[in-house]
Design a protein around this motif. Structure first.
Motif, PDB file in Angstrom:
ATOM      1  N   UNK A 114       1.193  -1.225  -0.206  1.00 59.80           N
ATOM      2  CA  UNK A 114      -0.245   0.282  -0.382  1.00 59.80           C
ATOM      3  C   UNK A 114       0.660   1.365  -0.106  1.00 59.80           C
ATOM      4  N   UNK A 115       1.552   1.276   0.606  1.00 63.97           N
ATOM      5  CA  UNK A 115       2.888   2.874   1.081  1.00 63.97           C
ATOM      6  C   UNK A 115       3.251   2.483  -0.278  1.00 63.97           C
ATOM      7  N   UNK A 116       4.008   1.777  -0.764  1.00 71.92           N
ATOM      8  CA  UNK A 116       4.443   1.451  -1.851  1.00 71.92           C
ATOM      9  C   UNK A 116       4.087   2.317  -3.497  1.00 71.92           C
ATOM     10  N   UNK A 117       2.034   2.290  -3.236  1.00 72.27           N
ATOM     11  CA  UNK A 117       1.346   2.179  -4.376  1.00 72.27           C
ATOM     12  C   UNK A 117       1.377   3.370  -4.499  1.00 72.27           C
ATOM     13  N   UNK A 118       1.195   4.152  -2.521  1.00 76.43           N
ATOM     14  CA  UNK A 118       0.973   5.438  -2.669  1.00 76.43           C
ATOM     15  C   UNK A 118       1.653   6.764  -2.819  1.00 76.43           C
ATOM     16  N   UNK A 119       2.943   6.009  -3.012  1.00 83.63           N
ATOM     17  CA  UNK A 119       4.549   6.829  -3.571  1.00 83.63           C
ATOM     18  C   UNK A 119       4.548   6.238  -4.385  1.00 83.63           C
ATOM     19  N   UNK A 120       2.959   5.599  -5.983  1.00 80.05           N
ATOM     20  CA  UNK A 120       3.871   5.589  -6.778  1.00 80.05           C
ATOM     21  C   UNK A 120       3.834   6.880  -8.128  1.00 80.05           C
ATOM     22  N   UNK A 121       4.036   7.342  -9.147  1.00 78.43           N
ATOM     23  CA  UNK A 121       3.912   8.078  -9.911  1.00 78.43           C
ATOM     24  C   UNK A 121       2.592   8.378  -9.543  1.00 78.43           C
ATOM     25  N   UNK A 122       2.042   7.360 -10.127  1.00 75.38           N
ATOM     26  CA  UNK A 122       0.289   7.785 -10.378  1.00 75.38           C
ATOM     27  C   UNK A 122      -0.359   8.394  -8.865  1.00 75.38           C
ATOM     28  N   UNK A 123       0.020   8.603  -7.991  1.00 78.54           N
ATOM     29  CA  UNK A 123      -0.033   8.569  -6.403  1.00 78.54           C
ATOM     30  C   UNK A 123       1.265  10.142  -5.562  1.00 78.54           C
ATOM     31  N   UNK A 124       1.540   9.888  -6.757  1.00 74.58           N
ATOM     32  CA  UNK A 124       2.434  11.297  -6.159  1.00 74.58           C
ATOM     33  C   UNK A 124       2.687  12.534  -6.396  1.00 74.58           C
ATOM     34  N   UNK A 125       1.868  13.155  -6.965  1.00 68.49           N
ATOM     35  CA  UNK A 125       1.560  14.247  -7.171  1.00 68.49           C
ATOM     36  C   UNK A 125       0.563  14.136  -5.650  1.00 68.49           C
ATOM     37  N   UNK A 126       0.095  13.702  -4.889  1.00 67.85           N
ATOM     38  CA  UNK A 126      -0.568  13.917  -3.452  1.00 67.85           C
ATOM     39  C   UNK A 126       0.258  13.232  -2.552  1.00 67.85           C
ATOM     40  N   UNK A 127       1.212  12.039  -2.851  1.00 61.92           N
ATOM     41  CA  UNK A 127       1.747  11.903  -1.545  1.00 61.92           C
ATOM     42  C   UNK A 127       2.818  12.531  -0.980  1.00 61.92           C
ATOM     43  N   UNK A 128       3.795  12.998  -1.582  1.00 64.07           N
ATOM     44  CA  UNK A 128       4.519  13.553  -1.421  1.00 64.07           C
ATOM     45  C   UNK A 128       5.669  12.448  -0.056  1.00 64.07           C
ATOM     46  N   UNK A 129       6.098  11.585  -0.241  1.00 61.55           N
ATOM     47  CA  UNK A 129       6.921  10.250   0.558  1.00 61.55           C
ATOM     48  C   UNK A 129       6.277   9.796   1.034  1.00 61.55           C
ATOM     49  N   UNK A 130       5.094   9.381   0.974  1.00 67.98           N
ATOM     50  CA  UNK A 130       3.824   8.968   2.543  1.00 67.98           C
ATOM     51  C   UNK A 130       5.190   7.932   3.134  1.00 67.98           C
TER      52      UNK A 130
END
Length: 499
Positions: A60-76
């Motif tokens: 979950x954490x790896x996907x939250x930091x992936x390119x598709x979520x990067x604009x929102x994740x900010x190094x989650x």
């Protein structure tokens, strides 16, 4: 052998319940769905459902930091933070889709037929996620869940009806029919029907359950939400077939043309995503598995080598969330940050209860601590390491709890409930010169290699200070009403009392 639909489903659920090597898929899926659908769902509730499985947490954490979520994740670095940023529905569907795959992982590692089907499911889910993400589609993660459920039916048959699965494949080849039609001949039920039955048994939303049914793409009437989900799933599944055949651009274009108009997608975009997957090394691994190769990996045990960097990232995330969440949310996020950074198997928070004069385990992450929520030990001093940490207000690392000279200093309740634990860590949270909470973490049966260094300890103390500062702020706000500070950490235990 030929069975009726009803008899097949009866045997299926019976065999799933009987076989001890099958993961508790239904319980995990139901827990995530319940946390998503409850009107009183909190970040902590959903995070707890995800965090009960370490491997799922990492994904979950790896996907939250992936390119598709990067604009929102900010190094989650924590699930709690990911939920705060991306929302309950997104993370819930993300966790659900990953759990559907992971539920078959242990068995697939021992059986080539299941490994192939699991690899195909993984590829289909990845395509659904990529194509919806690149087109800015809000319900992308829901589409991934539907895509995976289409494959779950195949996995269930492969697992629970191994002999019939071989017969189904033979019939499909000999008669030139789809394996779903062959399944209906042998087991009296098609794969879509089986997928819908599984979705209903696990309590998934009606839109997901009905999306398992076949649809007709002819015509130009707007698709219902369930039909749209089904169309994405069908396209994703067909894409896997093309990937295993070599991802020929002409065939990819033909596939895209059948679905693009009805799904409002650009044909070139569909082809591009397929070609990118074929070139991606991580996807190539699954393509190889789906065509006969196999691969197994075991997660590392003990403290990660990059624990200092992880703690630094975790501290940044805790500080960023301090103003956005309440004391309970901050404490859960801190626990998770520490668990991820130090590689804990179990992590918990004992909170002081002035009225009862005990410290109670109110929050916990890990399979061993979840059933122990509600466990207490007395506030009054006893000659053990837990009370030493409470009294001195300093962090304590026990390198080896089984050393003869250390054993007498380990409380009996810990030796009973954590009998396999060798190394554990205690971090007191102080407020006005008094310990109000004690954070606990252990590495299960693994030793803490290298101890905890000065820089690591510094970051850990800073995290404790963030919680203390939050509690102090709450205390000041509650002074007029006379509310006790620790009441800000009150929550209904989701486990049973351990003492």
């Amino acid at each position: 052998m030929s069975l009726t639909k009803e008899k097949t489903l009866e045997l299926l659920w019976q065999r799933m319940a009987e076989r001890g090597d099958f993961p508790s898929l239904q319980r995990s899926v139901t827990g995530i769905v319940s946390a998503m659908q409850s009107e009183n769902t909190s970040t902590a509730d959903l995070a707890s459902s995800v965090l009960s499985d370490f491997a799922l947490t990492q994904k979950v954490i790896r996907l939250a930091n992936s390119a598709m979520y990067a604009p929102f994740g900010c190094n989650v670095t924590t699930v709690s933070r990911a939920i705060m940023i991306l929302g309950v529905d997104t993370i819930g569907h993300l966790a659900l889709s990953l759990k559907l795959l992971e539920g078959f992982g242990e068995v697939a590692a021992r059986r080539d037929d299941m490994a192939r089907e699991l690899a195909r499911a993984t590829l289909a889910g990845a395509f659904a996620r990529d194509i919806t993400s690149k087109n800015g589609i809000r319900d992308g993660e829901e589409a991934v869940v539907c895509t995976l459920l289409h494959h779950v039916a195949r996995l269930l048959v492969t697992y629970c009806f191994a002999n019939e699965w071989v017969e189904i494949q033979d019939i499909a080849v000999q008669q030139g029919v789809s394996d779903s039609d062959a399944c209906e001949q042998v087991l009296g039920i098609s794969f879509p029907e089986l997928a819908e039955a599984a979705a209903r048994k696990w309590g998934l939303p009606e839109s997901i359950a009905t999306s398992m049914r076949p649809i007709d793409l002819e015509g130009d009437a707007p698709l219902s939400h369930a039909d749209w989900l089904c169309a994405v799933a069908n396209m994703s599944n067909e894409m896997v077939t093309e990937l295993t055949r070599g991802a020929d651009p002409a065939r990819l274009a033909e596939l895209a043309e059948r679905y693009a108009d009805r799904l409002a997608l650009d044909i070139r975009e569909v082809v591009s995503v397929g070609e990118e997957m074929a070139r991606d090394t991580s996807h190539q691994e699954f393509i190889a598995i789906s065509t006969g190769a196999s691969n197994t990996r075991q997660p590392p045990a003990g403290k990660p080598l990059d624990s200092v960097r992880r703690l630094a990232d975790g501290l940044s995330e805790v500080r960023a969330a301090t103003g956005e969440t309440d004391a309970v949310g901050l404490l859960n996020l801190t626990l998770e940050a520490i668990l991820q950074s130090l590689g804990f198997v179990n992590c918990a928070a004992f909170v002081r209860s002035p009225a009862s004069k005990v410290f109670e385990m109110r929050f916990g992450i890990g399979r061993e601590v979840q059933p122990l929520l509600g466990l207490t030990f007395p506030e009054a001093f006893e000659p053990d390491v837990f009370h030493l940490a409470l009294t001195n207000g300093r962090a304590i690392l026990i390198d080896n709890a089984r050393e003869p000279r250390i054993v007498p200093r380990i409380p009996l309740w810990h030796r009973q409930h954590f009998s396999n634990v060798k190394s554990f860590f205690l971090l007191p949270v102080r407020q006005r010169n008094q310990t109000v909470a004690l954070l606990y973490g252990d590495w299960g049966g693994a030793l803490c290699a290298g101890g905890i260094g000065a820089k690591e300890m510094e970051f850990l103390h800073y995290m404790g200070e963030e919680i203390s500062s939050k509690l102090e702020s709450v205390a000041q706000q509650n002074t007029a009403s006379g509310t006790n500070t620790t009441d800000s950490l009150a929550r209904k235990p989701s486990g049973t009392a351990g003492r």
